[in-house]
Design an enzyme around this catalytic site. Structure first.
Site, PDB file in Angstrom:
ATOM      1  N   SER A   1      -6.206   0.026  12.969  1.00 48.64           N
ATOM      2  CA  SER A   1      -6.733   0.276  11.642  1.00 48.64           C
ATOM      3  C   SER A   1      -6.449   1.720  11.235  1.00 48.64           C
ATOM      4  CB  SER A   1      -8.226  -0.076  11.593  1.00 48.64           C
ATOM      5  OG  SER A   1      -8.695  -0.115  10.274  1.00 48.64           O
TER       6      SER A   1
ATOM      7  N   GLU B   1      -0.683  -5.439   8.903  1.00 49.66           N
ATOM      8  CA  GLU B   1      -1.967  -6.126   8.731  1.00 49.66           C
ATOM      9  C   GLU B   1      -2.823  -5.328   7.770  1.00 49.66           C
ATOM     10  OE1 GLU B   1      -5.286  -5.230   9.857  1.00 49.66           O
ATOM     11  OE2 GLU B   1      -4.618  -3.216  10.407  1.00 49.66           O
TER      12      GLU B   1
ATOM     13  N   HIS C   1      -7.745  -7.372  11.902  1.00 49.34           N
ATOM     14  CA  HIS C   1      -9.201  -7.280  11.872  1.00 49.34           C
ATOM     15  C   HIS C   1      -9.923  -8.609  12.103  1.00 49.34           C
ATOM     16  CE1 HIS C   1      -8.104  -3.444  10.022  1.00 49.34           C
ATOM     17  NE2 HIS C   1      -9.342  -3.045  10.216  1.00 49.34           N
TER      18      HIS C   1
END
Length: 308
Positions: free
Chosen positions: A102, A196, A265
């Site tokens: 992330s 992502e 996630h």
């Protein structure tokens, strides 16, 4: 890499972690035979960060420069790693592994060519025991012990189906876009780029991909692989999919585009190593051993070293 006797330094260079989840993660690491030390400022809070910029920089510098630390584990993503990048050391005192995902994508971009840095895109410590599945945890162990990960079955979206080899790069789209045009911009040349994101509307993903294209970040990429896009909503009346948007944006590169990688996630977040040699064939992402990476099918030595 044998885990027993290795030391993990836990830091929070971005958002505020759930300390109960971090404690569960620490207990899991200790059950693996790892010794765990926690950064001095990890329980601090400043606005939406896990401490002031100076505090977070200090913990990152400690973890990267203390020669007794083998593995640096990011407690949580969110936002804030970028404030720590100017304080990165010029060199590591010894080889180190850094694990996160992330917002840690920005840290990985900044460290992508740092000698001795092994960067693993995988569950943060706060999610390791509390929010991902057993397959994800097993993938972390595989990455940490230098074992060869099982192949990942993908969905072909666009482009040629001929085998493609390259090194892995990528991460969170929004974070990659925030690095575009900076001294830490991602280097995706000769890479298979994994992407992502979470809670980004379709038009914002379009905007980030367009910025990455126009900044030259994706120049020289050999293929794109889409991972999880959690709560990335389309308009209610949309007659298209997120995959359609990505194909429209990435097709001009003339390289294959695949989807379905269990990274991101969601509950399954398979760990992978930046720069790891892989190949795409038969709609699978195949992780190569060191021997396989050194030679192509004809036995000719080839290099997957990143372009500088």
């Amino acid at each position: 890499m044998h885990l027993k006797g290795k030391t993990v330094g836990v830091i929070a260079p971005a958002g505020v972690p759930d300390h109960d989840d971090v404690a569960r993660g620490i207990a899991l690491l200790e059950s693996w035979g790892l010794e765990v030390r926690v950064g001095a400022h990890i329980r601090e809070r400043f606005r939406y960060f896990a401490g002031t910029h100076d505090a977070r920089q200090a913990d990152l510098a400690w973890a990267l420069t203390d020669p007794s630390i083998d593995i640096v584990w990011i407690a949580r993503g969110g936002y804030g790693c970028v404030h720590c990048l100017p304080a990165l050391p010029q060199a590591l005192p010894r080889p180190k592994t850094v694990i996160g995902f992330s917002d840690a994508t920005s840290l990985f971009c900044a460290m992508q060519h740092m000698p001795g840095a092994r960067l693993i895109h995988g569950p943060s410590l706060g999610s390791l025991a509390a929010h991902v599945d057993d397959a994800s945890r097993q993938s972390v162990l595989i990455a940490l012990t230098d074992s060869v990960a099982p192949a990942i079955t993908l969905q072909h979206l666009h482009g040629a189906r001929a085998p493609v080899s390259g090194r892995l790069h990528g991460g969170n789209i929004t974070t990659l876009a925030s690095m575009a045009g900076t001294r830490w911009q991602a280097d995706c040349r000769d890479a298979i780029v994994l992407l992502e994101d979470i809670t980004e509307l379709a038009y914002r993903l379009d905007r980030s991909i367009t910025l990455l294209k126009e900044s030259g970040t994706f120049d020289g990429a050999r293929a794109f692989v889409l991972g999880e896009f959690v709560r990335c909503a389309l308009p209610a009346d949309a007659d298209y999919t997120l995959h359609d948007i990505f194909v429209d944006l990435l097709a001009p590169y003339g390289v294959p585009v695949f989807a379905g990688a269990p990274i991101g996630h969601a509950a399954r977040n398979v760990a992978w190593t930046y720069g790891a040699p892989v190949r795409l064939e038969h709609e699978q992402l195949v992780f190569e051993s060191a021997g396989e990476a050194a030679h192509d099918a004809s036995g000719t030595l080839r290099s997957l070293a990143p372009a500088r």
